[in-house]
Scaffold this motif. Structure first.
Motif, PDB file in Angstrom:
ATOM      1  N   GLY A 141      32.884  18.527  -5.709  1.00 33.85           N
ATOM      2  CA  GLY A 141      31.626  19.086  -6.220  1.00 33.85           C
ATOM      3  C   GLY A 141      30.482  19.015  -5.229  1.00 33.85           C
ATOM      4  O   GLY A 141      30.622  19.354  -4.050  1.00 33.85           O
ATOM      5  N   THR A 142      29.334  18.564  -5.737  1.00 33.58           N
ATOM      6  CA  THR A 142      28.133  18.469  -4.913  1.00 33.58           C
ATOM      7  C   THR A 142      28.354  17.526  -3.724  1.00 33.58           C
ATOM      8  O   THR A 142      27.863  17.780  -2.625  1.00 33.58           O
ATOM      9  N   SER A 143      29.105  16.466  -3.935  1.00 31.89           N
ATOM     10  CA  SER A 143      29.368  15.526  -2.838  1.00 31.89           C
ATOM     11  C   SER A 143      30.179  16.201  -1.735  1.00 31.89           C
ATOM     12  O   SER A 143      29.999  15.916  -0.551  1.00 31.89           O
ATOM     13  N   TRP A 144      31.035  17.136  -2.123  1.00 32.94           N
ATOM     14  CA  TRP A 144      31.803  17.914  -1.142  1.00 32.94           C
ATOM     15  C   TRP A 144      30.842  18.805  -0.330  1.00 32.94           C
ATOM     16  O   TRP A 144      31.008  18.970   0.877  1.00 32.94           O
TER      17      TRP A 144
ATOM     18  N   ILE B 233      32.898  10.543  -0.122  1.00 30.46           N
ATOM     19  CA  ILE B 233      31.528  10.650  -0.643  1.00 30.46           C
ATOM     20  C   ILE B 233      31.587  10.771  -2.162  1.00 30.46           C
ATOM     21  O   ILE B 233      32.315  11.612  -2.690  1.00 30.46           O
ATOM     22  N   SER B 234      30.836   9.940  -2.859  1.00 33.61           N
ATOM     23  CA  SER B 234      30.821  10.016  -4.325  1.00 33.61           C
ATOM     24  C   SER B 234      29.558   9.373  -4.888  1.00 33.61           C
ATOM     25  O   SER B 234      29.258   8.230  -4.563  1.00 33.61           O
ATOM     26  N   GLN B 235      28.837  10.114  -5.683  1.00 36.53           N
ATOM     27  CA  GLN B 235      27.666   9.549  -6.346  1.00 36.53           C
ATOM     28  C   GLN B 235      28.091   8.411  -7.264  1.00 36.53           C
ATOM     29  O   GLN B 235      27.640   7.279  -7.136  1.00 36.53           O
ATOM     30  N   SER B 236      28.996   8.729  -8.202  1.00 37.52           N
ATOM     31  CA  SER B 236      29.373   7.761  -9.240  1.00 37.52           C
ATOM     32  C   SER B 236      30.241   6.638  -8.700  1.00 37.52           C
ATOM     33  O   SER B 236      30.254   5.534  -9.253  1.00 37.52           O
ATOM     34  N   GLY B 237      31.022   6.951  -7.664  1.00 35.81           N
ATOM     35  CA  GLY B 237      31.995   5.979  -7.163  1.00 35.81           C
ATOM     36  C   GLY B 237      33.187   5.836  -8.093  1.00 35.81           C
ATOM     37  O   GLY B 237      34.008   4.932  -7.934  1.00 35.81           O
ATOM     38  N   GLU B 238      33.297   6.741  -9.061  1.00 32.17           N
ATOM     39  CA  GLU B 238      34.379   6.635 -10.050  1.00 32.17           C
ATOM     40  C   GLU B 238      35.251   7.886 -10.142  1.00 32.17           C
ATOM     41  O   GLU B 238      36.128   7.955 -10.995  1.00 32.17           O
ATOM     42  N   THR B 239      35.000   8.884  -9.325  1.00 34.40           N
ATOM     43  CA  THR B 239      35.746  10.137  -9.434  1.00 34.40           C
ATOM     44  C   THR B 239      37.237   9.900  -9.147  1.00 34.40           C
ATOM     45  O   THR B 239      37.607   9.444  -8.071  1.00 34.40           O
ATOM     46  N   ALA B 240      38.067  10.225 -10.143  1.00 36.06           N
ATOM     47  CA  ALA B 240      39.489   9.861 -10.070  1.00 36.06           C
ATOM     48  C   ALA B 240      40.198  10.493  -8.881  1.00 36.06           C
ATOM     49  O   ALA B 240      40.970   9.829  -8.194  1.00 36.06           O
TER      50      ALA B 240
ATOM     51  N   GLY C  18      20.781  12.738 -14.947  1.00 37.92           N
ATOM     52  CA  GLY C  18      21.060  14.166 -15.156  1.00 37.92           C
ATOM     53  C   GLY C  18      22.463  14.458 -14.641  1.00 37.92           C
ATOM     54  O   GLY C  18      22.844  13.970 -13.571  1.00 37.92           O
ATOM     55  N   VAL C  19      23.231  15.245 -15.403  1.00 33.44           N
ATOM     56  CA  VAL C  19      24.605  15.517 -14.978  1.00 33.44           C
ATOM     57  C   VAL C  19      24.625  16.315 -13.664  1.00 33.44           C
ATOM     58  O   VAL C  19      25.465  16.094 -12.800  1.00 33.44           O
ATOM     59  N   ALA C  20      23.671  17.219 -13.507  1.00 30.28           N
ATOM     60  CA  ALA C  20      23.606  17.984 -12.254  1.00 30.28           C
ATOM     61  C   ALA C  20      23.053  17.076 -11.162  1.00 30.28           C
ATOM     62  O   ALA C  20      21.965  16.523 -11.286  1.00 30.28           O
ATOM     63  N   SER C  21      23.809  16.941 -10.109  1.00 26.67           N
ATOM     64  CA  SER C  21      23.428  16.016  -9.046  1.00 26.67           C
ATOM     65  C   SER C  21      22.319  16.616  -8.175  1.00 26.67           C
ATOM     66  O   SER C  21      22.423  17.751  -7.717  1.00 26.67           O
ATOM     67  N   THR C  22      21.250  15.869  -7.972  1.00 25.99           N
ATOM     68  CA  THR C  22      20.123  16.357  -7.154  1.00 25.99           C
ATOM     69  C   THR C  22      19.752  15.319  -6.096  1.00 25.99           C
ATOM     70  O   THR C  22      20.039  15.474  -4.923  1.00 25.99           O
TER      71      THR C  22
ATOM     72  N   LEU D  29      26.096  26.372  -7.309  1.00 28.70           N
ATOM     73  CA  LEU D  29      26.702  25.404  -8.245  1.00 28.70           C
ATOM     74  C   LEU D  29      25.648  24.893  -9.232  1.00 28.70           C
ATOM     75  O   LEU D  29      25.914  24.805 -10.441  1.00 28.70           O
ATOM     76  N   LYS D  30      24.461  24.563  -8.730  1.00 32.57           N
ATOM     77  CA  LYS D  30      23.403  24.072  -9.613  1.00 32.57           C
ATOM     78  C   LYS D  30      23.101  25.103 -10.685  1.00 32.57           C
ATOM     79  O   LYS D  30      22.962  24.778 -11.861  1.00 32.57           O
ATOM     80  N   LEU D  31      22.985  26.385 -10.277  1.00 29.46           N
ATOM     81  CA  LEU D  31      22.625  27.410 -11.255  1.00 29.46           C
ATOM     82  C   LEU D  31      23.723  27.566 -12.296  1.00 29.46           C
ATOM     83  O   LEU D  31      23.462  27.585 -13.492  1.00 29.46           O
ATOM     84  N   LYS D  32      24.974  27.660 -11.862  1.00 24.90           N
ATOM     85  CA  LYS D  32      26.024  27.908 -12.855  1.00 24.90           C
ATOM     86  C   LYS D  32      26.204  26.722 -13.785  1.00 24.90           C
ATOM     87  O   LYS D  32      26.368  26.895 -14.982  1.00 24.90           O
ATOM     88  N   GLU D  33      26.113  25.507 -13.272  1.00 25.14           N
ATOM     89  CA  GLU D  33      26.427  24.396 -14.169  1.00 25.14           C
ATOM     90  C   GLU D  33      25.371  24.151 -15.235  1.00 25.14           C
ATOM     91  O   GLU D  33      25.700  23.722 -16.327  1.00 25.14           O
ATOM     92  N   ILE D  34      24.112  24.449 -14.957  1.00 25.60           N
ATOM     93  CA  ILE D  34      23.120  24.166 -16.004  1.00 25.60           C
ATOM     94  C   ILE D  34      22.590  25.388 -16.734  1.00 25.60           C
ATOM     95  O   ILE D  34      22.105  25.270 -17.851  1.00 25.60           O
TER      96      ILE D  34
END
Ligand code: F6R
Length: 366
Positions: A59-62, A104-111, A155-159, A242-247
């Protein structure tokens, strides 16, 4: 808890001068020419001698990883590959002991990212993490790494996590380039100053919020959007879409601007808004001709340009002027108006911006 803001997303967009500042603090002292990421110190020789850097994320981290690819290759002269964690892990990738993997991962939990790390680790690669959530699973699975220190992202959308990731990755690249002797001292010193100036420039972008709200009003009923950028701004085009489509649930695609003529140009008519990220950089003249191609087909052009640009102003329907910066750091600035654009359009369409349908903050399923 939203600090007077209507949504977490807008609060987090507005936090960016502070969150980027927190990310740089204690690591960068531009005036003294000092840059140090303590978390990767023990592995610095391993990294400078790496055959290759593999960046793994989703996602955004990519997207932050794509920006990092350009920075690392330009300044460190180490080949970089950026991989979707889910693709990497389900093929039979060639990885070995001389590879350095940056996850790279915001949450550090992406499977998927976690599983890709385990795979690369089992093949002997050195794994570094760039994560936001302290003590999460990914930083625990890596050999070393640097936190982004953006603070909790609700916020679910990463900024703000995105801009902090690029800040850390830029520091990593510059530290390695310097250690390796791959970068001229004057270029290095200048980039440190440029990095130091980013929080103030992001704050200037936030002043554009009222203007972006007016533009959003004009496009809130669009059904499609195209985002185009080149070079360092190509990943920003992907992130804007991605930001536009997801929200907002508007279909949007990001493309490298030069690829437009290989297909997407067929979509352009008077109903197609095209967002160009066209700041002054090495590909500026090329992107100006891409804008002309869209205007010739009556597309609606919204252009993010460098302050004082006079050329694009006469072609585009709407221009958003952002402060100048070194092109390698421009994504930290040019993404901000796109975050705001998607936010306002989503709010105007009555969407739940903090919790978009079908999405979760951390994707712990494969
Ligand atoms: C986009 C978004 C997702 C995440 C992706 C990776 O706004 O939130 O695309 O970026 O799920 O998540 P992390 O960075 O937590 O691994």
């Amino acid at each position: 808890e939203k600090g007077g803001y209507e949504h977490f997303m807008i609060k987090e967009i507005f936090e960016q001068p502070r969150s980027i500042g927190d990310c740089l603090r204690g690591r960068l002292n531009a005036n003294e020419g000092h840059l140090h990421l303590g978390g990767i110190q023990d592995y610095i020789n391993k990294i400078t001698n790496a055959d290759r850097i593999l960046i793994i994320a989703c996602g955004t981290s990519w997207h932050a990883g794509l920006v990092a690819e350009y920075i690392f290759e330009e300044f460190c002269r180490i080949p970089v590959e950026v991989e979707y964690a889910s693709e990497f892990r389900y093929r039979n990738p060639v990885v070995g002991e001389k590879d350095v993997v940056i996850a790279i991962s915001q949450s550090g939990e992406t499977a998927d990212t976690l599983a890709a790390i385990e795979l690369a680790k089992s093949k002997g690669a050195t794994i570094l993490g760039v994560c936001n959530v302290v003590g999460s699973s990914i930083p625990r699975a890596t050999h070393a790494g640097s936190y982004t220190h953006a603070g909790p992202e609700i916020g679910v959308a990463s900024t703000k996590a995105f801009t902090a990731q690029i800040s850390v990755l830029a520091m990593m690249a510059l530290m390695i380039a310097h250690k390796k002797g791959a970068i001229k001292e004057s270029v290095y010193r200048n980039l440190l100053l440029e990095l130091d100036a980013i929080p103030d420039k992001v704050a200037k972008c936030l002043d554009l919020n009222p203007q972006i709200e007016i533009i959003s009003e004009k496009f809130k009923n669009a059904t499609n959007f195209l985002y185009l950028g080149r070079g360092y701004n190509f990943p920003v085009a992907l992130e804007g879409a991605l930001k536009l489509k997801e929200i907002s649930y508007i279909h949007a695609e990001g493309y490298p601007a030069a690829e437009m003529k290989h297909g997407p140009i067929a979509l352009i008519d008077e109903n197609m808004p095209v967002v160009f990220i066209a700041t002054k950089d090495g590909s500026y003249e090329k992107i100006v001709s891409n804008i002309q191609e869209v205007k010739a087909r009556k597309g609606q052009v919204i252009a993010v340009v460098t302050e004082g640009d006079t050329e694009i102003g006469s072609m585009a329907d709407h221009i958003i002027e952002v402060p100048a910066a070194h092109e390698a750091l421009m994504p930290l600035i040019s993404v901000v108006p796109l975050q705001l654009l998607s936010y306002h359009i989503a709010v105007m369409r009555g969407c739940n911006v903090d919790q978009p349908r079908n999405l979760a903050k951390s994707v712990t399923v494969e």
